[in-house]
Design an enzyme around this catalytic site. Structure first.
Site, PDB file in Angstrom:
ATOM      1  N   LEU A 186     -21.872 -28.207   9.214  1.00 51.83           N
ATOM      2  CA  LEU A 186     -20.799 -28.840   9.988  1.00 51.83           C
ATOM      3  C   LEU A 186     -20.410 -30.207   9.436  1.00 51.83           C
ATOM      4  O   LEU A 186     -19.271 -30.638   9.562  1.00 51.83           O
ATOM      5  CB  LEU A 186     -21.223 -28.986  11.453  1.00 51.83           C
ATOM      6  CG  LEU A 186     -21.387 -27.697  12.259  1.00 51.83           C
ATOM      7  CD1 LEU A 186     -21.915 -28.015  13.655  1.00 51.83           C
ATOM      8  CD2 LEU A 186     -20.058 -26.949  12.358  1.00 51.83           C
ATOM      9  N   GLY A 187     -21.370 -30.897   8.873  1.00 55.03           N
ATOM     10  CA  GLY A 187     -21.079 -32.223   8.347  1.00 55.03           C
ATOM     11  C   GLY A 187     -22.339 -32.906   7.879  1.00 55.03           C
ATOM     12  O   GLY A 187     -23.456 -32.405   8.051  1.00 55.03           O
ATOM     13  N   GLY A 198     -28.563 -37.673   7.818  1.00 56.04           N
ATOM     14  CA  GLY A 198     -28.850 -36.283   8.151  1.00 56.04           C
ATOM     15  C   GLY A 198     -27.736 -35.319   7.833  1.00 56.04           C
ATOM     16  O   GLY A 198     -26.600 -35.713   7.571  1.00 56.04           O
ATOM     17  N   THR A 233     -25.882 -31.744   9.378  1.00 56.56           N
ATOM     18  CA  THR A 233     -25.707 -31.010  10.628  1.00 56.56           C
ATOM     19  C   THR A 233     -25.216 -29.597  10.339  1.00 56.56           C
ATOM     20  O   THR A 233     -24.335 -29.397   9.502  1.00 56.56           O
ATOM     21  CB  THR A 233     -24.697 -31.742  11.536  1.00 56.56           C
ATOM     22  OG1 THR A 233     -25.126 -33.097  11.717  1.00 56.56           O
ATOM     23  CG2 THR A 233     -24.617 -31.078  12.896  1.00 56.56           C
ATOM     24  N   LYS A 266     -29.602 -30.489  13.632  1.00 57.98           N
ATOM     25  CA  LYS A 266     -29.444 -31.676  12.789  1.00 57.98           C
ATOM     26  C   LYS A 266     -30.745 -31.915  12.031  1.00 57.98           C
ATOM     27  O   LYS A 266     -31.812 -32.054  12.635  1.00 57.98           O
ATOM     28  CB  LYS A 266     -29.101 -32.893  13.658  1.00 57.98           C
ATOM     29  CG  LYS A 266     -28.711 -34.129  12.868  1.00 57.98           C
ATOM     30  CD  LYS A 266     -28.167 -35.204  13.800  1.00 57.98           C
ATOM     31  CE  LYS A 266     -27.674 -36.417  13.040  1.00 57.98           C
ATOM     32  NZ  LYS A 266     -27.129 -37.437  13.952  1.00 57.98           N
ATOM     33  N   ASP A 271     -21.355 -46.459  17.079  1.00 60.57           N
ATOM     34  CA  ASP A 271     -20.607 -45.702  16.069  1.00 60.57           C
ATOM     35  C   ASP A 271     -19.468 -44.898  16.699  1.00 60.57           C
ATOM     36  O   ASP A 271     -19.260 -43.733  16.363  1.00 60.57           O
ATOM     37  CB  ASP A 271     -21.544 -44.781  15.295  1.00 60.57           C
ATOM     38  CG  ASP A 271     -20.973 -44.372  13.935  1.00 60.57           C
ATOM     39  OD1 ASP A 271     -20.052 -45.062  13.462  1.00 60.57           O
ATOM     40  OD2 ASP A 271     -21.441 -43.378  13.363  1.00 60.57           O
TER      41      ASP A 271
END
Length: 703
Positions: free
Chosen positions: A15-16, A21, A23, A40, A138
Site C-alpha cells: 500500500l505504501g 516501515g 505497509t 505494517k 504528521d
C-alpha cells in the site's frame, strides 16, 4: 512479499512506504471470511543503529497509541502486534477508500462549504487525541482517508505521535516533519498541540487553492508573516481569519486547541439560518442589508468624501459576525450635514420666540464678566503669548532641523550601494568574505555554494549539495568551509584549493554550525552540541548538553562557545574550564549571534526584535542599551571588525547599522522587498554584503 504468509496474514499487495516501515494490504486467515486488514512492517530506510533504535521506539509507540485511542470511530483500530523472524509487525483495521491526496490530485479545488465541513470532521478527531495527551505530528493529505461506503473521514498513520504530558517539553531527539505542513516549533523538536492545528490549516488551504503547501512557505508576507493565499478566492472574511490564525508562524498566536477552532467555525455555520453558503458580494444601496462599521477620525480623508458609492472593506476592517462582508459607504460631508439637519427638524419642535429671548437675556447676564475678561485677554494678552511662543518654536525648529540634517547626511553618506546580483534561486543561508577582501562566499537553501570576485564580478560554483543546506560556517582565516545538509551530513571544504576535504555523518539534523581558525568545529543538533577537531585528523572531542541551538559561534581564541536557542536562551560556555552560564532575557528565538573582533562582546539577535550585548568573560549582559531593532524580528546580524558598529537585518527587508555603545541607529537601507537572511562585513569593515530570502545579494560600501 505478495501471497507471502506472515503469522496468519496473507499479503495481498503493498500500500505504501515511509521512513520507518512498509505497509501492505493483507487477509486475516484465522477469522471467518478472511477479512482484509493492513499489516505494517517495521523497515527503517537507514541501517545505522541510531536510526533502527529510533524506528523501533516509534513503532512501539504507535502500537501503544492505537491501543489507547483506537476505540474512536474515526481512527483505525489496532488488531494485532507481533514479532516474527526478528521482524516487527502491526496489524490495523483497513479503511477502504481514497486518501485526501488522491482526491486533491484528481478533483477541482474545494469551495468554502466543503472546507468548513472538512475542518469540523478532522478537528473533532484531533480534539479527541489531544484530550489523550497525544500529538499526531504528521497531519497531511496522505494521512487522511475518506471511506468509500459513507464518505466518512479517518485520520491514519500514528507512527509519528508524541506524548504531550507537560507544559514545557524537552526537545525530541527524533524530529518528525513533513515539509510544508510542520511549523517551526516542530522542526525544533518541540511540537505542541497547536502544531497539529497548523498542519490541518495548511492542508485545508491546499484543498481550497490547489497549490502545494510547500509553495506557501515562499509566499509569506515579510512584515506580517501571513501566507498570501486568499486573494483570488471568494470566501468570507471570518473563515479567512480562522485559517490565517490556524497557520500563524508563531505558536503563541495560533489557536491553542481544536475546540477553539470548532467554536469559531460553529459561529460561521450558525450565522445563517441554513447551512453556510458563501455569497458573492455585489454593490447595493439597500440600507436594510447595510451593517455599520466603526468609523474613526482618520477615516475622513479627502479621498473618502464625494460620491455615495459603496466599496468593500479592506483587510484591516474589523471582522463582523455576518454571512457576507459588510459594505462601507463613502461619506459626503455636504450630504451628511443636510441629513443631520433634516433629522433635527423632524425630532425637535420649533422653540417659542418669547422663551428664546428670555433664555438669551439670562445667559448674557451670567456670562458678562467672563466675556469681558476674555475680550481683554484677546486684545492684550494673546498677542504677547503668541510672540513668545513663536520665538520658542523658532529656536526649537532651528535645533531640530539642524539635528535632522546632520542625521540625514550621516545616514545617506554611510550606506552606498555598490552592486547587486542574483545567482541563487532560494534563500541565502550564509555570507562571508575571504581574507583576500575581494572574494564573497555565498550559500543558499537549495544547496548551491558560490565564490564571487566582487571586483571583476566573476563567479565560481564551489558545490551543489545533494540535499538542502541547513547551516554553514567558515573559519576566520578563510581556509575551511563547513556545510550541514538535510541529508544528515557535514561537508568540509578546502577554500584555497576548492576541493572537499572530508564529510561527517551526523545521524541527526544539524541546525547550526561554527568553525574556528584553529580547526575546531561545533554542530548544534537537538539535545546537544557536538565538537570536533578537523585537523590534522578528524576526531570528536566532546559533547555539550543543549536544547536546539539556532545559532552558534566561537570567539577568536576558540576557547568560548556562544549560542542562541529556539526558546530565547543565550548560553556562553568556557570550554577549557567547562563553565557555562545561561541567560533568559530574550522572549523569542535567538536567530543570530556574532562576536566582536576583540573577542570580548557577544551580540545576539532575536525574533523578539531586539539585539542584546553580552560580556563573554563576566558571563553577564553588558551594561549597554538593548537595541530595539524594529526589523520585524532580527534574522541576521554582523559585527564590524573595524568600528564599534553592528548591523542587523530582518523580516521587513530592512538593514540597519547601530553604534552599539549608544544603541542609536546611524544608517538604514530598505532596498530589499523580502526578508533579510544573511549579513557579512569585509575584513577591513568598509563593505557590507546583504542576502535575502529570494536569493538576491546586495553589496554596500560604508563611508
Amino acid at each position: 512479499m505478495q501471497n507471502k504468509i506472515i503469522h496468519h496474514y496473507r499479503i495481498i499487495k503493498p500500500l505504501g512506504a515511509g521512513a520507518f516501515g512498509q505497509t501492505y494490504l493483507a487477509q486475516n486467515l484465522k477469522l471467518p471470511g478472511e477479512p482484509v486488514c493492513v499489516v505494517k512492517q517495521l523497515k527503517p530506510q537507514s541501517t545505522d543503529p541510531e536510526s533502527v533504535k529510533a524506528a523501533k521506539m516509534l513503532f512501539d509507540r504507535e502500537a501503544k497509541t492505537l491501543h489507547k485511542i483506537g476505540s474512536h470511530e474515526r481512527i483505525p483500530q489496532i488488531l494485532d502486534y507481533f514479532k516474527e523472524d526478528q521482524e516487527f509487525y502491526l496489524v490495523q483495521e483497513y479503511i477502504e477508500g481514497k486518501t485526501l491526496r488522491e482526491e486533491l490530485d484528481s478533483q477541482q479545488s474545494w469551495d468554502e462549504s466543503q472546507a468548513i465541513l472538512f475542518l469540523q470532521e478532522i478537528l473533532r478527531i484531533i480534539a479527541f487525541i489531544h484530550s489523550q495527551k497525544i500529538i499526531h505530528r504528521d497531519i497531511k493529505p496522505e494521512n487522511i482517508v475518506r471511506r468509500a461506503s459513507d464518505q466518512t473521514l479517518f485520520l491514519i498513520d500514528f507512527g509519528a505521535v508524541k506524548q504531550s504530558c507537560c507544559d514545557r517539553q524537552q526537545p525530541s531527539s527524533t524530529i518528525i516533519h513533513s515539509r510544508g505542513y510542520s511549523p517551526p516549533e516542530q522542526l525544533a523538536g518541540i511540537p505542541e498541540p497547536s502544531s497539529d492545528i497548523y498542519a490541518l490549516g495548511m492542508t485545508c488551504i491546499e484543498a481550497l487553492t490547489k497549490a502545494t503547501s510547500k509553495s506557501f512557505i515562499q509566499l509569506r508576507k515579510t512584515k506580517t508573516q501571513k501566507i498570501n493565499w486568499s486573494e483570488s478566492l471568494r470566501i468570507c472574511p471570518e473563515f479567512k481569519s480562522i485559517l490565517d490564525k490556524m497557520v500563524c508562524i508563531n505558536s503563541q498566536d495560533r489557536y491553542p486547541t481544536a475546540n477553539c477552532v470548532l467554536r469559531d467555525l460553529e459561529h460561521i455555520a450558525t450565522s445563517s439560518p441554513n447551512n453556510y453558503t458563501p455569497t458573492e458580494i455585489t454593490t447595493s444601496h439597500n440600507l436594510h442589508t447595510y451593517t455599520p462599521t466603526e468609523l474613526r477620525a482618520d477615516s475622513f480623508t479627502d479621498s473618502s468624501l464625494g460620491s455615495g458609492d459603496f466599496e468593500q472593506p479592506s483587510e484591516a476592517s474589523p471582522i463582523l459576525k455576518t454571512s457576507a462582508p459588510p459594505l462601507k459607504k463613502k461619506l459626503n460631508s455636504r450630504e451628511l450635514s443636510l441629513e443631520l439637519i433634516e433629522c433635527l427638524k423632524d425630532k425637535q419642535r420649533a422653540p417659542q420666540p418669547k422663551k428664546v429671548v428670555d433664555t438669551t437675556r439670562q445667559w448674557l447676564r451670567k456670562k458678562f464678566l467672563i466675556i469681558s475678561g476674555s475680550l481683554i485677554f484677546t486684545v492684550v494678552g494673546l498677542p504677547l503669548v503668541l510672540i513668545l511662543n513663536h520665538i520658542h518654536k523658532s529656536a526649537h525648529l532651528s535645533n531640530t532641523t539642524s539635528s535632522e540634517t546632520v542625521n540625514s547626511q550621516e545616514t545617506s553618506a554611510i550606506f552606498e550601494e555598490k552592486s547587486n546580483f542574483k545567482e541563487h534561486s532560494s534563500a541565502i543561508k550564509f555570507l562571508a568574505f575571504a581574507p583576500d577582501r575581494k572574494t564573497l562566499i555565498s550559500g543558499s537553501e537549495a544547496g548551491l555554494v558560490k565564490l564571487r570576485d566582487i571586483q571583476n564580478s566573476s563567479t565560481t560554483t564551489l558545490t551543489q549539495t545533494q540535499s538542502q543546506i541547513l547551516a554553514m560556517s567558515s573559519s576566520a582565516n578563510g581556509n575551511t568551509l563547513a556545510i550541514a545538509t538535510e541529508g544528515k551530513l557535514i561537508e568540509l571544504w578546502d577554500l584555497k584549493h576548492h576541493k572537499k576535504m572530508n564529510q561527517i555523518p551526523t545521524q541527526q539534523l544539524v541546525w547550526s554550525l561554527a568553525l574556528s581558525q584553529y580547526s575546531d568545529l561545533a554542530a548544534g543538533v537537538v539535545g546537544k552540541i557536538k565538537l570536533w577537531k578537523i585537523q590534522p585528523k578528524l576526531s570528536e572531542t566532546k559533547q555539550l548538553p543543549d536544547e536546539r541551538s539556532q545559532s552558534i559561534t566561537f570567539n577568536p581564541a576558540a576557547d568560548v562557545l556562544a549560542r542562541g536557542s529556539a526558546d530565547g536562551t543565550v548560553k556562553i560556555s568556557h570550554l577549557a574550564s567547562n563553565k557555562s552560564q545561561s541567560f533568559h532575557k530574550h522572549s523569542n528565538a535567538v536567530n543570530a549571534v556574532a562576536i566582536d573582533v576583540n573577542g570580548a562582546l557577544l551580540f545576539t539577535g532575536s525574533e523578539d526584535d531586539t539585539i542584546r550585548i553580552w560580556n563573554l568573560y563576566a558571563l553577564s549582559e553588558h551594561i549597554l542599551p538593548t537595541i530595539q531593532a524594529d526589523l520585524g524580528g532580527v534574522k541576521a546580524i554582523a559585527s564590524s571588525p573595524a568600528a564599534k558598529i553592528v548591523a542587523g537585518g530582518g523580516a521587513y527587508g530592512t538593514v540597519k547599522i547601530w553604534n552599539w555603545q549608544t544603541g542609536k541607529a546611524i544608517a538604514r537601507s530598505s532596498n530589499h522587498l523580502t526578508e533579510v537572511t544573511a549579513l557579512a562585513f569585509s575584513p577591513e569593515g568598509q563593505v557590507l554584503a546583504v542576502g535575502d530570502r529570494e536569493g538576491n545579494i546586495v553589496i554596500y560600501t560604508l563611508k
